[in-house]
Write a protein that holds these residues in place. Structure first.
Motif, PDB file in Angstrom:
ATOM      1  N   PRO A 135      -8.109 -33.340  21.636  1.00 26.10           N
ATOM      2  CA  PRO A 135      -7.153 -33.779  23.252  1.00 26.10           C
ATOM      3  C   PRO A 135      -6.600 -34.463  22.667  1.00 26.10           C
ATOM      4  O   PRO A 135      -6.281 -35.077  21.728  1.00 26.10           O
ATOM      5  CB  PRO A 135      -8.611 -34.026  24.306  1.00 26.10           C
ATOM      6  CG  PRO A 135      -9.230 -34.131  22.630  1.00 26.10           C
ATOM      7  CD  PRO A 135      -8.672 -33.628  21.630  1.00 26.10           C
ATOM      8  N   GLU A 136      -5.360 -35.040  23.404  1.00 26.24           N
ATOM      9  CA  GLU A 136      -4.444 -35.838  23.977  1.00 26.24           C
ATOM     10  C   GLU A 136      -4.680 -37.234  23.017  1.00 26.24           C
ATOM     11  O   GLU A 136      -4.182 -38.293  23.261  1.00 26.24           O
ATOM     12  CB  GLU A 136      -3.491 -36.006  25.071  1.00 26.24           C
ATOM     13  CG  GLU A 136      -2.552 -36.320  25.448  1.00 26.24           C
ATOM     14  CD  GLU A 136      -1.441 -36.122  25.107  1.00 26.24           C
ATOM     15  OE1 GLU A 136      -1.360 -34.905  24.984  1.00 26.24           O
ATOM     16  OE2 GLU A 136      -0.160 -37.067  24.147  1.00 26.24           O
ATOM     17  N   ASN A 137      -5.585 -37.736  24.357  1.00 28.54           N
ATOM     18  CA  ASN A 137      -6.587 -39.299  23.850  1.00 28.54           C
ATOM     19  C   ASN A 137      -6.925 -39.724  22.011  1.00 28.54           C
ATOM     20  O   ASN A 137      -7.196 -40.426  22.186  1.00 28.54           O
ATOM     21  CB  ASN A 137      -7.714 -39.612  24.816  1.00 28.54           C
ATOM     22  CG  ASN A 137      -9.055 -38.394  24.638  1.00 28.54           C
ATOM     23  OD1 ASN A 137      -9.136 -37.595  23.921  1.00 28.54           O
ATOM     24  ND2 ASN A 137     -10.138 -39.041  25.121  1.00 28.54           N
ATOM     25  N   LEU A 138      -6.657 -38.457  21.787  1.00 25.13           N
ATOM     26  CA  LEU A 138      -7.255 -38.994  19.903  1.00 25.13           C
ATOM     27  C   LEU A 138      -6.237 -39.313  19.148  1.00 25.13           C
ATOM     28  O   LEU A 138      -6.168 -39.761  18.360  1.00 25.13           O
ATOM     29  CB  LEU A 138      -8.127 -37.599  19.508  1.00 25.13           C
ATOM     30  CG  LEU A 138      -9.416 -37.030  20.144  1.00 25.13           C
ATOM     31  CD1 LEU A 138      -9.404 -36.148  19.314  1.00 25.13           C
ATOM     32  CD2 LEU A 138     -10.439 -38.326  19.678  1.00 25.13           C
ATOM     33  N   LEU A 139      -5.152 -39.261  19.684  1.00 24.95           N
ATOM     34  CA  LEU A 139      -3.936 -39.083  18.823  1.00 24.95           C
ATOM     35  C   LEU A 139      -3.413 -40.413  18.715  1.00 24.95           C
ATOM     36  O   LEU A 139      -2.535 -40.708  17.281  1.00 24.95           O
ATOM     37  CB  LEU A 139      -2.365 -37.998  19.792  1.00 24.95           C
ATOM     38  CG  LEU A 139      -3.067 -37.031  19.935  1.00 24.95           C
ATOM     39  CD1 LEU A 139      -1.068 -36.487  21.037  1.00 24.95           C
ATOM     40  CD2 LEU A 139      -3.144 -36.100  18.675  1.00 24.95           C
ATOM     41  N   GLU A 140      -3.853 -41.559  19.270  1.00 26.80           N
ATOM     42  CA  GLU A 140      -3.615 -42.558  19.248  1.00 26.80           C
ATOM     43  C   GLU A 140      -4.828 -43.443  18.365  1.00 26.80           C
ATOM     44  O   GLU A 140      -4.391 -45.130  17.678  1.00 26.80           O
ATOM     45  CB  GLU A 140      -3.302 -42.986  19.920  1.00 26.80           C
ATOM     46  CG  GLU A 140      -1.743 -43.320  20.669  1.00 26.80           C
ATOM     47  CD  GLU A 140      -0.866 -43.391  19.818  1.00 26.80           C
ATOM     48  OE1 GLU A 140      -0.701 -44.069  19.080  1.00 26.80           O
ATOM     49  OE2 GLU A 140      -0.006 -42.060  19.756  1.00 26.80           O
TER      50      GLU A 140
END
Ligand code: ADP
Length: 275
Positions: A135-140
């Protein structure tokens, strides 16, 4: 038609001329086409790792050739790095090699060495993360904050982001629980379907291979023992047993179902029913 990947009398010997000399791969001839999903099986020490490391140019054959789209990958040894982008390799326990500050940067590491623009690098990293269900929210986040299964996905995404023509995965589900294993396998198969590239999956799990592979390559004592359609290979259970590979009954049935076009979910339900 020229096969995408081909080997001719491929051999590798460790420690040539020393008391520890060991023939790890002997006279392997094989042809793999664009878009095929190949399972690679064989007991420990049969030569699987040595073979796949030669396929992506990590080690140079002692003799024989590896051809990619008809050209010897060692034709110009200085360009061998470029081959490793075209034939991407996910090693066993690849999460051990994560090192960047964020997941996003880690996935970008490979593409960043390919002469792409910043926009292209980011796009590739996003697409790759998407393919493996990150998921997108893991990328940072830092890769070190993630669970074992998530880390594994980051590492696989890093190789997918290089958009290799051939993707080689060495035991990608090792150490995951059964649910994590199922999810990762289906992500790999859906990536393969969407991208249409060639995938080689090395696995000790007959079941995983029966589920996903079109053809199966069997290594035995440094030789290529069999290379045929999945259902054909798993129908030779006594030959496989004689070289130390036990084929559960359900695996044979699953490979037959898959060969006849039944979805993997049917196989999974069947597996649960049979136990
Ligand atoms: P597999 O991946 O099927 O377990 P490998 O390709 O790792 O098989 O090994 C094939 C053979 O080569 C085995 O006998 C193994 O012990 C030997 N071998 C593997 N790596 C090395 C090495 N670095 N030095 C010497 N022998 C090796």
């Amino acid at each position: 038609m020229t096969p995408l990947l081909e080997t001719k009398d491929l051999c590798y010997t460790y420690g040539v001329g020393t008391p520890f000399e060991k023939k790890a791969v002997q006279n392997v001839n094989l042809q793999i086409g664009q878009g095929e999903f190949i399972g690679v099986i064989g007991h420990t020490g049969s030569g699987k790792s040595t073979l796949i490391q030669m396929l992506n140019g990590l080690i140079r054959p002692t003799s024989g050739q590896v051809l990619l789209a008809g050209r010897d990958i060692w034709e110009e040894p200085k360009k061998i790095r470029a081959i490793r982008f075209k034939v991407g390799m996910v090693f066993q326990y690849p999460e051990d090699q994560l090192f960047e500050e964020t997941v996003f940067k880690d996935i970008q590491f490979g593409p960043r060495n390919m002469g792409l623009t910043e926009g292209e690098i980011e796009q590739r990293a996003r697409d790759a993360a998407n393919f493996v269900g990150l998921p997108e929210n893991l990328l940072e986040k830092s890769p070190f904050e993630l669970s074992g299964g998530e880390k594994r996905r980051v590492a696989i995404a890093g190789v997918i982001a290089m958009d290799p023509d051939v993707l080689i995965l060495d035991e990608p589900t090792a150490g995951l629980d059964p649910a994590g294993r199922d999810v990762l396998l289906s992500e790999i198969t859906s990536y393969h379907k969407k991208r249409g590239n060639t995938v080689l999956l090395v696995s000790h799990s007959m079941e995983d291979v029966a589920r996903v592979a079109d053809r199966v390559l069997v290594m035995n004592s440094s030789h290529l023992q069999m290379f045929d359609k999945t259902e054909e290979v798993f129908s030779h259970s006594s030959e496989l047993e004689s070289i130390g590979l036990q084929v559960p009954q359900v695996t044979k049935i699953m490979s037959l179902l898959k060969a006849h076009g039944y979805p993997v979910e049917t196989c999974l339900t069947l597996e649960q029913a049979v136990g």
